[in-house]
Design a protein around this motif. Sequence first.
Motif, PDB file in Angstrom:
ATOM      1  N   HIS A 236       0.965  -1.096   0.086  1.00  0.00           N
ATOM      2  CA  HIS A 236       0.311   0.191  -0.026  1.00  0.00           C
ATOM      3  C   HIS A 236       1.179   0.884  -0.184  1.00  0.00           C
ATOM      4  O   HIS A 236       2.049   1.447   0.557  1.00  0.00           O
ATOM      5  CB  HIS A 236      -1.103   0.287   1.163  1.00  0.00           C
ATOM      6  N   GLY A 237       0.452   2.408  -0.631  1.00  0.00           N
ATOM      7  CA  GLY A 237       1.314   3.641  -0.245  1.00  0.00           C
ATOM      8  C   GLY A 237       0.713   4.451  -0.878  1.00  0.00           C
ATOM      9  O   GLY A 237      -0.728   4.395  -2.054  1.00  0.00           O
ATOM     10  N   THR A 238       0.893   6.214  -0.814  1.00  0.00           N
ATOM     11  CA  THR A 238       0.700   6.848  -0.739  1.00  0.00           C
ATOM     12  C   THR A 238       0.925   7.690  -1.943  1.00  0.00           C
ATOM     13  O   THR A 238       1.972   7.895  -1.434  1.00  0.00           O
ATOM     14  CB  THR A 238       0.273   8.216   0.152  1.00  0.00           C
ATOM     15  N   ILE A 239       0.501   8.482  -3.114  1.00  0.00           N
ATOM     16  CA  ILE A 239       1.756   9.644  -4.269  1.00  0.00           C
ATOM     17  C   ILE A 239       1.898  10.481  -3.179  1.00  0.00           C
ATOM     18  O   ILE A 239       0.799  11.041  -2.087  1.00  0.00           O
ATOM     19  CB  ILE A 239       0.603  10.073  -5.132  1.00  0.00           C
ATOM     20  N   ASN A 240       3.213  10.712  -2.985  1.00  0.00           N
ATOM     21  CA  ASN A 240       3.988  12.053  -1.702  1.00  0.00           C
ATOM     22  C   ASN A 240       4.205  11.547  -0.715  1.00  0.00           C
ATOM     23  O   ASN A 240       4.745  12.140   0.058  1.00  0.00           O
ATOM     24  CB  ASN A 240       3.599  13.207  -2.546  1.00  0.00           C
ATOM     25  N   GLY A 241       4.155  10.559  -0.215  1.00  0.00           N
ATOM     26  CA  GLY A 241       3.778   9.891   0.948  1.00  0.00           C
ATOM     27  C   GLY A 241       2.724  10.743   2.002  1.00  0.00           C
ATOM     28  O   GLY A 241       2.930  10.771   3.364  1.00  0.00           O
ATOM     29  N   VAL A 242       1.614  11.359   1.391  1.00  0.00           N
ATOM     30  CA  VAL A 242       0.804  11.935   2.343  1.00  0.00           C
ATOM     31  C   VAL A 242      -0.025  10.522   3.424  1.00  0.00           C
ATOM     32  O   VAL A 242      -0.077   9.536   2.637  1.00  0.00           O
ATOM     33  CB  VAL A 242      -0.384  12.505   0.935  1.00  0.00           C
ATOM     34  N   GLY A 243      -0.885  11.410   4.466  1.00  0.00           N
ATOM     35  CA  GLY A 243      -0.527  10.744   5.305  1.00  0.00           C
ATOM     36  C   GLY A 243      -0.633  10.920   6.572  1.00  0.00           C
ATOM     37  O   GLY A 243      -0.185  11.979   7.109  1.00  0.00           O
ATOM     38  N   GLU A 244      -0.957   9.638   7.780  1.00  0.00           N
ATOM     39  CA  GLU A 244      -1.512  10.603   9.240  1.00  0.00           C
ATOM     40  C   GLU A 244      -0.012  11.005  10.015  1.00  0.00           C
ATOM     41  O   GLU A 244       0.651  10.167   9.374  1.00  0.00           O
ATOM     42  CB  GLU A 244      -2.255   9.580   9.661  1.00  0.00           C
ATOM     43  N   ARG A 245      -0.275  11.689  10.149  1.00  0.00           N
ATOM     44  CA  ARG A 245       1.018  11.966  11.144  1.00  0.00           C
ATOM     45  C   ARG A 245       2.537  12.381   9.913  1.00  0.00           C
ATOM     46  O   ARG A 245       2.650  12.489   9.221  1.00  0.00           O
ATOM     47  CB  ARG A 245       1.109  11.263  12.343  1.00  0.00           C
ATOM     48  N   ALA A 246       3.512  11.424  10.375  1.00  0.00           N
ATOM     49  CA  ALA A 246       4.441  11.296   9.355  1.00  0.00           C
ATOM     50  C   ALA A 246       4.113  10.994   8.097  1.00  0.00           C
ATOM     51  O   ALA A 246       4.750  10.784   6.983  1.00  0.00           O
ATOM     52  CB  ALA A 246       6.057  10.717   9.779  1.00  0.00           C
ATOM     53  N   GLY A 247       3.190  10.236   7.492  1.00  0.00           N
ATOM     54  CA  GLY A 247       2.308   9.929   6.487  1.00  0.00           C
ATOM     55  C   GLY A 247       2.859   8.623   6.175  1.00  0.00           C
ATOM     56  O   GLY A 247       2.865   7.822   7.694  1.00  0.00           O
TER      57      GLY A 247
END
Length: 394
Positions: A236-247
């Motif tokens: 699993h991953g998000t573009i640019n590493g966006v996400g909760e806390r540190a991503g």
Amino acid sequence: MVWIAQEMIQSPVKETGVRYVRFLDTTLRDGEQTPGVALRPEEKLIIAMKLEDLGVDSIEAGYPSVSEGEFKSVKMISKEITESEVIALSRSNKADIDKAIDADVKAVHLFIATSDIHMKYKLRMSRSQVIETAVNAVEYAKSHGLTVEFSAEDATRSDLDFLINVFQSVVNAGADRLDIADTVGVMWPSRIMNLVKVIKSNVKGNYLLSVHCHDDFGMAVANSVAAIEAGADQAHGTINGVGERAGNAALEEIASAVKFLLGYDTRIRFNKIKDVSDTVSRFFKIPVPPNKAIVGANAFSHESGIHVHGILSNPQTYEPIDPTMVGMSRRIVLGKHSGRHSVEYALKMMGIEPSNELVMRILHRIKQLGDSGSSLTWEDFKRIVLMEINSESA
Ligand code: KIV
Ligand code: ZN
């Protein structure tokens, strides 16, 4: 080779024998949980279309039970997206699963926490209640014909025997994919490698194994790549590493490492990476840090004289991959670390065939400016060139 849904669920190995790695993008779900970020359904749809274009296997479109807008987004994305699987997050209960079904998804991402701390303080459930709840949810979702990905939340802080027991129970109930969630990012590469191997050898059945890594200690990408190397079929991953806390783990970084370092196969169209990164940055209103791997403005920029000399002779001296492969371009930056090759190169780009003396005088000026603490703009450079050419001909 064309991948059809069932093959994607069952076989991590392509006919060629090269391992195939799946990607589940959660920019629109876990990524949107970034503090302060909220997207409108139309914005989510635009990002989903970019993700489909990028070639991710699954798009986690959202969490339909969270709000009406979220429900609408997931429904709209399910209708429009045809190439990638659209999956919705759902707690392990019938109401959430029904909401996902109403949003027209064919795949559901069920989760329940399995660590003692979560079970005691958040769920207030015993271990056997957690297993029963998870199994009932998987059976219910399967009875509606859904593909089921099951995440053990906080898996990496869970008792290992219990985690294996939970995973085995949900596989027996029909789960198609299992996901190890490193919810608070406590893994490191050798540890997650070991965990993946233990789960794979102890949980029997026909399932794909995934990892979901958070970046609390800055190791989410390294952990995801290590997990894949150890045998995980999906990250699993998000573009640019966006996400909760540190991503979350940055999907573009995991995919690039998997393809260009490990040599595994993916469905990612790498040249689309920059475009989707820009779109996410714009809608999330989060600038991409210049030194960010793969998509940062400096990821393929060179200033120091030694590096630029090398790059101009053979780009592989200081670039691990050709920037165009990920939709980026190479930049030669002028500053106090520059050498004569950079200046010569810039002048030639301007159509000037410079004498060695002119190059050295311009270089001297550039270094003076740098030493005074100023960064050099293109306008500064043109002004210096004009001044030095004029003084040469005077
Ligand atoms: O980080 C996490 O545990 C999650 C789960 C919902 C998989 O995002
Ligand atoms: Zn998460």
